[in-house]
Design a protein around this motif. Structure first.
Motif, PDB file in Angstrom:
ATOM      1  N   PHE A   1      24.854 -12.846  24.789  1.00  0.00           N
ATOM      2  CA  PHE A   1      25.519 -13.129  26.156  1.00  0.00           C
ATOM      3  C   PHE A   1      24.435 -13.531  27.088  1.00  0.00           C
ATOM      4  CE2 PHE A   1      28.657 -10.625  24.066  1.00  0.00           C
ATOM      5  CZ  PHE A   1      29.651 -11.673  24.026  1.00  0.00           C
ATOM      6  N   GLN A   2      24.064 -14.629  27.439  1.00  0.00           N
ATOM      7  CA  GLN A   2      23.007 -15.049  28.059  1.00  0.00           C
ATOM      8  C   GLN A   2      23.027 -14.477  29.688  1.00  0.00           C
ATOM      9  OE1 GLN A   2      21.629 -19.017  27.817  1.00  0.00           O
ATOM     10  NE2 GLN A   2      19.672 -18.933  28.668  1.00  0.00           N
ATOM     11  N   ASN A   3      21.817 -14.301  30.531  1.00  0.00           N
ATOM     12  CA  ASN A   3      21.854 -14.097  31.647  1.00  0.00           C
ATOM     13  C   ASN A   3      22.671 -12.794  32.109  1.00  0.00           C
ATOM     14  OD1 ASN A   3      20.645 -16.524  31.907  1.00  0.00           O
ATOM     15  ND2 ASN A   3      22.582 -17.439  32.496  1.00  0.00           N
ATOM     16  N   THR A   4      22.474 -11.885  31.385  1.00  0.00           N
ATOM     17  CA  THR A   4      23.141 -10.370  31.404  1.00  0.00           C
ATOM     18  C   THR A   4      22.179  -9.584  32.205  1.00  0.00           C
ATOM     19  OG1 THR A   4      24.334 -10.700  29.376  1.00  0.00           O
ATOM     20  CG2 THR A   4      24.000  -8.491  30.178  1.00  0.00           C
ATOM     21  N   VAL A   5      22.577  -8.808  33.054  1.00  0.00           N
ATOM     22  CA  VAL A   5      21.820  -7.781  33.838  1.00  0.00           C
ATOM     23  C   VAL A   5      22.366  -6.371  33.673  1.00  0.00           C
ATOM     24  CG1 VAL A   5      21.128  -7.031  36.312  1.00  0.00           C
ATOM     25  CG2 VAL A   5      21.648  -9.558  35.627  1.00  0.00           C
ATOM     26  N   THR A   6      21.357  -5.305  33.522  1.00  0.00           N
ATOM     27  CA  THR A   6      21.923  -4.045  33.658  1.00  0.00           C
ATOM     28  C   THR A   6      20.953  -3.313  34.447  1.00  0.00           C
ATOM     29  OG1 THR A   6      20.458  -3.513  31.541  1.00  0.00           O
ATOM     30  CG2 THR A   6      22.837  -3.875  31.076  1.00  0.00           C
ATOM     31  N   LEU A   7      21.391  -2.329  34.978  1.00  0.00           N
ATOM     32  CA  LEU A   7      20.849  -1.653  36.414  1.00  0.00           C
ATOM     33  C   LEU A   7      20.608  -0.111  35.861  1.00  0.00           C
ATOM     34  CD1 LEU A   7      22.630  -2.800  39.419  1.00  0.00           C
ATOM     35  CD2 LEU A   7      20.717  -3.895  38.359  1.00  0.00           C
ATOM     36  N   GLY A   8      19.540   0.509  36.517  1.00  0.00           N
ATOM     37  CA  GLY A   8      19.110   1.725  36.000  1.00  0.00           C
ATOM     38  C   GLY A   8      18.139   2.318  36.670  1.00  0.00           C
TER      39      GLY A   8
END
Length: 378
Positions: A163-170
């Motif tokens: 899944f291209q252009n995926t963002v996760t924050l932390g």
């Protein structure tokens, strides 16, 4: 008589003191009050400077994050990487491209290019590949000096599970982690709460505040609760050595014709969806150059960049929904998109909402996906 002689001097001193006090008061007043901006062009610049949001940061950096597909005789794997210099060099993990015979990269705007390995360290799990077609792009900004600390907010970019252009924050939840996985030795790694899964490997870890790259996302736990990232400052010397020693005429690249001919219909649909999403997101973020570059020759011939920009510059918000997709007999994709736009002129207080129907035709032009036709109706 002496007092009379001193009187002009005293008066002069008093006037000077009063003058300095008055000037100081004016200077203080000017710095405390907001100045009114009457020129629309200045107001526009001021408004654009105030729109630095998390979405802006992600969009600006995603331009230089790629999905990597590495093929060997028995296996095909996917991962991530990011452009870091103007030679077209991309940093990734060694385990993403190890033992591969064909390497391709897919950019955020769905362009596909062949790549060649210019350096790999099968012990520390870092590698660099080169894409000449990306030469001249500035790439991501590296954090070369300031080490990250526990509690720093971070952004992980990549392509987990394809899944291209995926963002996760932390956040940085630990530092100086040392361990080994599948023959790779990780030293001084950042432990992060942002999820790292299959396909994220090789993608950049950004500092939330500065937007600079602080690490290479490399390993995640099975339950997805922890991730580990190689500090970028620890590997830049090796990366730059590979980059400086590489010569394009000695590298082995796959033919572009072979790449285009091997793309299956499902991949074409997926890439076209990325292209359309990137087009509208670029307009929302005011990246008009990026949006205009996605248009085919037939559109750019009749619409200059200046005219294109004028058509969108008053937009302050944009939402879109894909209504239908149809593949034609000549393998073009016609997509109908419902777009809701909020516009506001510089001298007006209220916004105006407009609903439009975009009919976009996506096809390959000069071996890259482009929007070759665009019809807009209210």
């Amino acid at each position: 008589m002496k007092k009379k002689r001193n009187l002009p001097i005293i008066i002069t001193i008093l006037i000077s003191v009063i003058g300095f006090i008055f000037i100081g008061y004016l200077y203080w007043s000017w710095h405390m009050e907001d100045l009114a901006i009457n020129k629309p062009e200045l107001q526009q610049v001021n408004e654009e400077k105030q729109t630095l949001t998390l979405k802006n940061i992600i969009h600006e950096n995603e331009k230089f994050v790629v999905q990597i597909e590495a093929q060997s005789e028995y296996n095909t794997s996917t991962g991530s990487g990011f452009l870091y210099n103007q030679k077209g060099d991309i940093i990734t993990n060694a385990h993403v491209i190890r033992d591969s015979e064909i390497i391709t990269v897919r950019t955020a705007n769905a362009r596909i290019y062949p790549a060649a390995v210019i350096g790999i360290d099968k012990k520390t799990d870092i590698a660099v590949i080169r894409v000449p077609q990306l030469a001249g792009e500035k790439g991501l900004e590296m954090e070369r000096e300031k080490p990250s600390e526990i509690g720093d907010e971070v952004i992980a970019l990549g392509s987990p599970h394809g899944f291209q252009n995926t963002v996760t924050l932390g956040i940085i939840s630990g530092t100086e982690r040392n361990f080994s996985v599948e023959g790779y030795d990780y030293e001084n790694a950042y432990q992060i709460s942002a999820q790292i899964t299959h396909g994220n490997s090789g993608g950049p870890l950004l500092n939330r505040e500065s937007g600079k790259v602080i690490g290479i996302n490399s390993v995640g736990t099975e339950d997805g609760t922890l991730g580990f990232s190689i500090p970028i400052a620890d590997v830049l010397d090796q990366v730059e050595k590979w980059s400086n020693e590489a010569r394009n005429d000695l590298l082995d690249f796959t033919s572009m014709d072979d790449l285009v001919n091997t793309i299956n219909p499902d991949q074409f649909m997926q890439d076209s969806a990325y292209l359309i999403e990137y087009f509208f997101d670029s307009i929302l973020i005011r990246d008009y150059v990026g949006a205009y570059a996605l248009l085919g020759d037939s559109i750019q011939t009749t619409t200059t960049y200046s005219d294109f920009r004028k058509g969108y510059i008053q937009i302050i918000n944009l939402d879109y929904t894909i209504l239908s997709e149809e593949v034609t007999e000549d393998n073009n994709l016609i997509t109908t998109v419902e777009v809701t736009i909020d516009t506001k002129l510089p001298n007006e207080e209220e916004t105006k909402k407009v609903e439009l129907i975009y009919t976009l035709t996506v096809a390959y032009e000069n071996e890259q996906l482009k929007i070759i036709e665009m019809d807009i109706q209210e």
